[in-house]
Design a protein around this motif. Structure first.
Motif, PDB file in Angstrom:
ATOM      1  N   LYS A  18       0.796  -1.285   0.058  1.00 22.52           N
ATOM      2  CA  LYS A  18      -0.096  -0.075  -0.010  1.00 22.52           C
ATOM      3  C   LYS A  18       0.823   1.238  -0.056  1.00 22.52           C
ATOM      4  O   LYS A  18       2.158   1.177   0.172  1.00 22.52           O
ATOM      5  CB  LYS A  18      -0.926  -0.009   1.112  1.00 22.52           C
ATOM      6  N   SER A  19       0.306   2.309  -0.101  1.00 17.50           N
ATOM      7  CA  SER A  19       0.918   3.547  -0.186  1.00 17.50           C
ATOM      8  C   SER A  19       1.469   3.814   1.385  1.00 17.50           C
ATOM      9  O   SER A  19       1.110   3.180   2.433  1.00 17.50           O
ATOM     10  CB  SER A  19      -0.056   4.947  -0.453  1.00 17.50           C
ATOM     11  N   THR A  24       9.166   5.173  -2.656  1.00 20.51           N
ATOM     12  CA  THR A  24       9.661   6.404  -3.223  1.00 20.51           C
ATOM     13  C   THR A  24      10.929   6.812  -2.576  1.00 20.51           C
ATOM     14  O   THR A  24      11.782   7.025  -3.382  1.00 20.51           O
ATOM     15  CB  THR A  24       8.665   7.728  -3.236  1.00 20.51           C
ATOM     16  N   ASP A  49       0.777   7.904 -11.151  1.00 22.33           N
ATOM     17  CA  ASP A  49       1.275   8.760 -10.090  1.00 22.33           C
ATOM     18  C   ASP A  49       2.388   9.922 -11.051  1.00 22.33           C
ATOM     19  O   ASP A  49       3.001   9.340 -11.668  1.00 22.33           O
ATOM     20  CB  ASP A  49       2.057   8.276  -9.112  1.00 22.33           C
ATOM     21  N   ASP A  52       6.156  11.016  -8.260  1.00 23.41           N
ATOM     22  CA  ASP A  52       7.318   9.825  -8.157  1.00 23.41           C
ATOM     23  C   ASP A  52       8.312  10.158  -9.456  1.00 23.41           C
ATOM     24  O   ASP A  52       9.390  10.215  -9.171  1.00 23.41           O
ATOM     25  CB  ASP A  52       6.989   8.522  -8.302  1.00 23.41           C
TER      26      ASP A  52
END
Length: 90
Positions: A18-19, A24, A49, A52
Motif C-alpha cells: 500500500k501507499s 519512493t 502517479d 514519483d
C-alpha cells in the motif's frame, strides 16, 4: 527470432502492499547511490502517479517512464523499457 536484438538490462523492482510504505524514498536513495557510483540509473513508475517520476528525474537527471500494464500493451511496455533502460551511448 533471428534479427532481434537482446540485451541484459539489470533491474530492481521496489514494491509494497500500500501507499506510505517508503517505496519512493527507497527508490530515490537507490537511484542516488547508483548515480554516485557512476551508473546511469533510470527510474520507472507503474501507475497513475505524477510525483514519483519528478523525484526520479530530479535524482537522475533523466525522465522517468511509466510501465503500467493497465495503460499500455506488453509490446509497448517492452519498447519503453528497451529504449529507456539502455545505458546512453558515450
Amino acid at each position: 527470432m533471428s534479427g532481434m536484438r537482446t540485451a541484459c538490462l539489470p533491474r530492481v523492482m521496489i514494491a509494497a502492499e500500500k501507499s506510505g510504505q517508503g517505496k519512493t524514498l527507497l527508490t530515490c536513495v537507490l537511484l542516488s547511490l547508483l548515480m554516485d557510483m557512476g551508473v546511469e540509473a533510470q527510474g520507472f513508475k507503474c501507475g497513475p502517479d505524477y510525483i514519483d517520476p519528478m523525484y526520479h528525474c530530479y535524482v537522475t537527471g533523466r525522465p522517468s517512464c511509466n510501465l503500467d500494464s493497465f495503460l499500455a500493451r506488453e509490446r509497448n511496455l517492452t519498447g519503453i523499457l528497451g529504449r529507456h533502460g539502455e545505458a546512453p551511448a558515450d
